[in-house]
Design an enzyme around this catalytic site. Structure first.
Site: not given
Ligand SMILES: CC(=O)CC(=O)SCCNC(=O)CCNC(=O)[C@H](O)C(C)(C)COP(=O)(O)OP(=O)(O)OC[C@H]1O[C@@H](n2cnc3c(N)ncnc32)[C@H](O)[C@@H]1OP(=O)(O)O
Ligand SMILES: NC(=O)C1=CN([C@@H]2O[C@H](COP(=O)(O)OP(=O)(O)OC[C@H]3O[C@@H](n4cnc5c(N)ncnc54)[C@H](OP(=O)(O)O)[C@@H]3O)[C@@H](O)[C@H]2O)C=CC1
Length: 283
Positions: A140, A152, A190
């Protein structure tokens, strides 16, 4: 087992980030999605990220070309026939994931490890869709993948120790920090993060404060880099809802009920940053 060649399934925000960091670490990577235009969109994001590194002089143009040459587009799951590892990052839906894993089990070589980047779905159930549950594991990554240090790593009930070890070692080669957790709904990340985001949505829904005020309180008061509503938009509101539903169903506890406002936004197609509109609007 040493991993050399891998496939990433799903070229969305997570899949493209995972493919990027793997290619940067020197792995040969196949990036798979359903249609060529989805893979191209994912490769476009990777190129943009790498170009920014070149502009900042953290990488040479030649190094960028080397990284890009490690990446190949794929729209056929049969391309998994000669890889050592598959990291699935398709949509957060159990039916879709079990279907993919069931197919991969038939296609991938016997030694291959099948990993899922699922945010919350049980690894043990995904593993049960295959005849190799000992080779199925959760990997993860956090969003944005190129920036966030954590991976993770989730052991399913049947995950073999040597499979865990291979994935832990491989994670370190990506310059990420692996943390081992067991298979329970939402794992650790999460289970803790998403109820906070859901509570922030309830706070908005009940009119306690504006979205800007809620985000400002958590940013300035708790030193979070993003407010919870901005973070929800960043993660994707569909993904947030899927995760809350997994927690709600998995624990059978109403404290995890998704906020009706979250459901409404997802039904409207307001999925956050990726669709241009969620709690906020984006260009
Ligand atoms: C849902 C799940 O299953 C699990 C999850 O992922 S939950 C989400 C976990 N993530 C978080 O909580 C993110 C929280 N946010 C942050 O940490 C910060 O806001 C952030 C890193 C996204 C942006 O940071 P910031 O300081 O506000 O902006 P910014 O200065 O533009 O970016 C910092 C750096 O990250 C990079 N960056 C920002 N967004 C990026 C992206 N989408 N892709 C690649 N690089 C990125 C920038 O290029 C910059 O790099 P350098 O320091 O090397 O120049
Ligand atoms: N968003 C987040 O912050 C995080 C997300 N995740 C997990 O990662 C996974 C992807 O999330 P995320 O990238 O945000 O989602 P997105 O919606 O950005 O991307 C998912 C992609 O998978 C494609 N897809 C759907 N079904 C299939 C398939 N059968 N075969 C191949 N590709 C397929 C989708 O196509 P289409 O556009 O046609 O649906 C899309 O391009 C999820 O399981 C999510 O829970 C984990 C950590 C962080």
């Amino acid at each position: 087992m040493t991993v050399k060649k891998l496939m990433v399934i799903g070229a969305g925000q997570m899949g493209s980030g995972i493919a990027q960091v793997c290619a940067q670490a020197g792995y040969t990577v196949l990036l798979n999605d359903l249609k060529p235009e989805f893979v191209e969109r994912g490769l476009g994001v990777i190129k943009k990220n790498l170009s920014r590194q070149v502009e900042k002089e953290r990488m040479t143009a030649q190094q960028m070309e080397e990284v890009l040459s490690n990446l190949t587009a794929s729209t056929d799951l049969n391309d998994a026939a000669n890889v050592d590892l598959i990291i699935e990052a398709a949509v957060e839906n159990m039916e879709i994931k079990t279907k993919i894993f069931n197919q991969l089990d038939e296609i991938a070589p016997a030694h291959a490890i099948l990993a899922s980047n699922t945010s919350s779905l049980p690894i043990t159930e995904i593993a049960a869709a295959t005849k190799r549950p000992e080779k199925v594991i959760g990997m993860h990554f956090m969003n944005p993948v190129p920036v966030m240090k954590l991976v993770e790593i989730i052991r399913g009930l049947a995950t073999a120790d040597e499979v865990y070890q291979t994935i832990e070692d491989m994670t370190k080669t990506l310059k990420k920090v692996p943390v081992e957790v067991n298979d329970f709904p939402g794992f650790v990340s999460n289970r803790i993060l998403m109820p906070m985001i859901n509570e922030a949505i309830f706070t908005l829904y009940e009119g306690v404060a504006t979205k800007e005020a809620i985000d400002e309180v958590m940013k300035l008061g708790m030193n979070h880099p993003m407010g919870p509503l901005t973070l929800a938009d960043f993660i994707g509101l569909d993904t947030c809802l899927y995760i809350m539903e997994t927690l709600h169903e998995g624990f059978g506890d109403d404290k995890y009920r998704p906020c009706p406002l979250l459901r409404k936004y997802v039904k409207a197609g307001w999925l956050g940053k990726k669709t241009g509109r969620g709690f906020y609007t984006y260009e």
